[in-house]
Design a protein around this motif. Structure first.
Motif, PDB file in Angstrom:
ATOM      1  N   PHE A  47      -8.481  -1.276  -8.762  1.00 54.27           N
ATOM      2  CA  PHE A  47      -7.458  -0.778  -7.837  1.00 54.27           C
ATOM      3  C   PHE A  47      -8.091  -0.466  -6.486  1.00 54.27           C
ATOM      4  CE2 PHE A  47      -4.902   2.576  -5.899  1.00 54.27           C
ATOM      5  CZ  PHE A  47      -3.623   2.064  -6.001  1.00 54.27           C
ATOM      6  N   LEU A  48      -9.218   0.221  -6.492  1.00 53.85           N
ATOM      7  CA  LEU A  48      -9.892   0.568  -5.242  1.00 53.85           C
ATOM      8  C   LEU A  48     -10.396  -0.677  -4.512  1.00 53.85           C
ATOM      9  CD1 LEU A  48     -11.881   3.677  -6.483  1.00 53.85           C
ATOM     10  CD2 LEU A  48     -10.177   3.694  -4.646  1.00 53.85           C
ATOM     11  N   ARG A  49     -10.755  -1.696  -5.271  1.00 54.25           N
ATOM     12  CA  ARG A  49     -11.273  -2.919  -4.667  1.00 54.25           C
ATOM     13  C   ARG A  49     -10.173  -3.812  -4.094  1.00 54.25           C
ATOM     14  NH1 ARG A  49     -13.815  -7.464  -8.477  1.00 54.25           N
ATOM     15  NH2 ARG A  49     -11.585  -8.010  -8.574  1.00 54.25           N
ATOM     16  N   ASP A  50      -9.041  -3.919  -4.797  1.00 47.04           N
ATOM     17  CA  ASP A  50      -8.064  -4.968  -4.488  1.00 47.04           C
ATOM     18  C   ASP A  50      -6.760  -4.488  -3.866  1.00 47.04           C
ATOM     19  OD1 ASP A  50      -9.845  -6.793  -5.573  1.00 47.04           O
ATOM     20  OD2 ASP A  50      -8.963  -6.689  -7.576  1.00 47.04           O
ATOM     21  N   PHE A  51      -6.445  -3.193  -3.985  1.00 49.34           N
ATOM     22  CA  PHE A  51      -5.141  -2.722  -3.509  1.00 49.34           C
ATOM     23  C   PHE A  51      -5.124  -2.649  -1.991  1.00 49.34           C
ATOM     24  CE2 PHE A  51      -1.992   0.664  -2.627  1.00 49.34           C
ATOM     25  CZ  PHE A  51      -0.895   0.098  -3.250  1.00 49.34           C
ATOM     26  N   GLU A  52      -4.045  -3.139  -1.387  1.00 47.90           N
ATOM     27  CA  GLU A  52      -3.911  -3.140   0.069  1.00 47.90           C
ATOM     28  C   GLU A  52      -2.828  -2.173   0.535  1.00 47.90           C
ATOM     29  OE1 GLU A  52      -3.311  -6.935   1.801  1.00 47.90           O
ATOM     30  OE2 GLU A  52      -5.235  -7.748   1.140  1.00 47.90           O
ATOM     31  N   PRO A  53      -2.995  -1.592   1.721  1.00 52.64           N
ATOM     32  CA  PRO A  53      -1.910  -0.793   2.305  1.00 52.64           C
ATOM     33  C   PRO A  53      -0.813  -1.706   2.832  1.00 52.64           C
ATOM     34  CG  PRO A  53      -3.698  -0.997   3.870  1.00 52.64           C
ATOM     35  CD  PRO A  53      -4.156  -1.690   2.613  1.00 52.64           C
ATOM     36  N   ILE A  54       0.305  -1.110   3.215  1.00 56.47           N
ATOM     37  CA  ILE A  54       1.416  -1.879   3.767  1.00 56.47           C
ATOM     38  C   ILE A  54       1.322  -1.881   5.289  1.00 56.47           C
ATOM     39  CG2 ILE A  54       3.927  -2.051   3.969  1.00 56.47           C
ATOM     40  CD1 ILE A  54       4.222  -0.727   1.348  1.00 56.47           C
ATOM     41  N   SER A  55       1.467  -3.057   5.870  1.00 60.88           N
ATOM     42  CA  SER A  55       1.446  -3.165   7.319  1.00 60.88           C
ATOM     43  C   SER A  55       2.521  -2.281   7.947  1.00 60.88           C
ATOM     44  CB  SER A  55       1.683  -4.620   7.734  1.00 60.88           C
ATOM     45  OG  SER A  55       1.887  -4.709   9.130  1.00 60.88           O
ATOM     46  N   LEU A  56       2.182  -1.697   9.070  1.00 60.36           N
ATOM     47  CA  LEU A  56       3.147  -0.842   9.777  1.00 60.36           C
ATOM     48  C   LEU A  56       4.169  -1.650  10.556  1.00 60.36           C
ATOM     49  CD1 LEU A  56       0.749   1.947  11.076  1.00 60.36           C
ATOM     50  CD2 LEU A  56       2.150   1.938   9.018  1.00 60.36           C
ATOM     51  N   LEU A  57       4.055  -2.998  10.503  1.00 58.57           N
ATOM     52  CA  LEU A  57       5.070  -3.829  11.154  1.00 58.57           C
ATOM     53  C   LEU A  57       6.435  -3.633  10.502  1.00 58.57           C
ATOM     54  CD1 LEU A  57       3.070  -7.150  11.660  1.00 58.57           C
ATOM     55  CD2 LEU A  57       3.625  -5.421  13.385  1.00 58.57           C
ATOM     56  N   ARG A  58       6.450  -3.254   9.217  1.00 57.17           N
ATOM     57  CA  ARG A  58       7.689  -2.912   8.517  1.00 57.17           C
ATOM     58  C   ARG A  58       7.676  -1.407   8.296  1.00 57.17           C
ATOM     59  NH1 ARG A  58      12.575  -5.019   7.765  1.00 57.17           N
ATOM     60  NH2 ARG A  58      11.768  -7.011   6.978  1.00 57.17           N
ATOM     61  N   ASP A  59       8.202  -0.665   9.259  1.00 58.37           N
ATOM     62  CA  ASP A  59       8.106   0.789   9.260  1.00 58.37           C
ATOM     63  C   ASP A  59       9.226   1.379   8.386  1.00 58.37           C
ATOM     64  OD1 ASP A  59       7.762   3.451   9.728  1.00 58.37           O
ATOM     65  OD2 ASP A  59       7.668   3.276  11.921  1.00 58.37           O
ATOM     66  N   THR A  60       8.860   1.881   7.212  1.00 58.46           N
ATOM     67  CA  THR A  60       9.858   2.412   6.285  1.00 58.46           C
ATOM     68  C   THR A  60      10.368   3.788   6.702  1.00 58.46           C
ATOM     69  OG1 THR A  60       8.155   3.386   4.855  1.00 58.46           O
ATOM     70  CG2 THR A  60       8.817   1.120   4.383  1.00 58.46           C
TER      71      THR A  60
END
Length: 231
Positions: free
Chosen positions: A215-228
């Protein structure tokens, strides 16, 4: 071959068919919407968007903002999860983000169940939530979570990186020292080769250390281009 007379069934049964289609895939839902005006009306009534899994399609995060907001407003678990992950991992709004991920997990959304358990273990040291993930499904759900590449070049913040370093310092050495499984490959005490380092006979503790490492190696954050935050 005779067609099933769907439109002759009571409206509540037709509505159940629409909800089942929404659970199955967004393509099935839109196929039903295109079949008749009555199906369009049923598909657009309040409650149907609750069942959509917007991450079940490759273009899920590229859906119109109005559709994603409509799903979120109906308590849709997949959009709760997306917003929670962005809040926690991209915006460092940890309390709000974890609360949203937990809501999605409590609704049974398996990506959220997995991510909530990983997040609690890494950032709060609580391993009790692992029990909510069916053991035989850990590998499948983990790969599902890791496969979503929604960062678009966005890096994790210091909070994530600091906990990643702590994890490597405190857990990787014990992972390699444990003798319950054979070492297949040992490059270094890092996360890069953790998935091919031991065979399948590892103990329960090493199993979850490996999963946390992945999880620490492969998980990515969500781009802020899609601001929830606009939902």
């Amino acid at each position: 071959m005779e067609f099933f007379p769907l439109f002759e069934l009571p409206e509540e049964i037709q509505a159940g068919v629409v909800e089942r289609a929404a659970r199955n895939s967004i393509q099935d839902l839109y196929g039903l919407k295109a079949s008749s005006r009555s199906m369009t009306a049923l598909a657009e009534r309040r409650g149907v968007y609750h069942f959509l899994d917007v991450l079940s399609v490759l273009w899920g995060l590229n859906m119109p903002s109005e559709l994603l907001k409509a799903c979120y407003d109906e308590g849709n678990p997949s959009t709760l999860y997306i917003k929670g992950v962005q809040f926690f991992y991209s915006l460092d709004l940890h309390e709000e983000g974890l609360s949203l991920i937990k809501r999605a997990a409590d609704a049974g959304y398996e990506r959220a169940v997995y991510t909530h358990a990983m997040t609690r273990a890494i950032f709060e040291g609580e391993g009790k939530y692992f029990d909510g993930i069916p053991f035989e499904s850990v590998d499948r759900i983990g790969k599902l979570v890791h496969s979503v590449k929604w960062g678009w070049g966005l890096w994790h913040g210091d909070y994530f990186r600091d906990h990643k370093v702590l994890f490597i310092c405190f857990f990787m050495s014990s992972f390699y020292r444990c003798q319950y499984a054979n070492l297949v490959q040992r490059q270094c005490h890092c996360l890069w080769h953790i998935d091919v380092t031991k065979d399948d006979n590892m103990c329960n503790r090493c199993f979850w250390i490996k999963e946390l490492g992945l999880f620490l190696r492969d998980f990515e954050p969500i781009s802020l281009l899609r601001d929830t935050r606009k939902w």
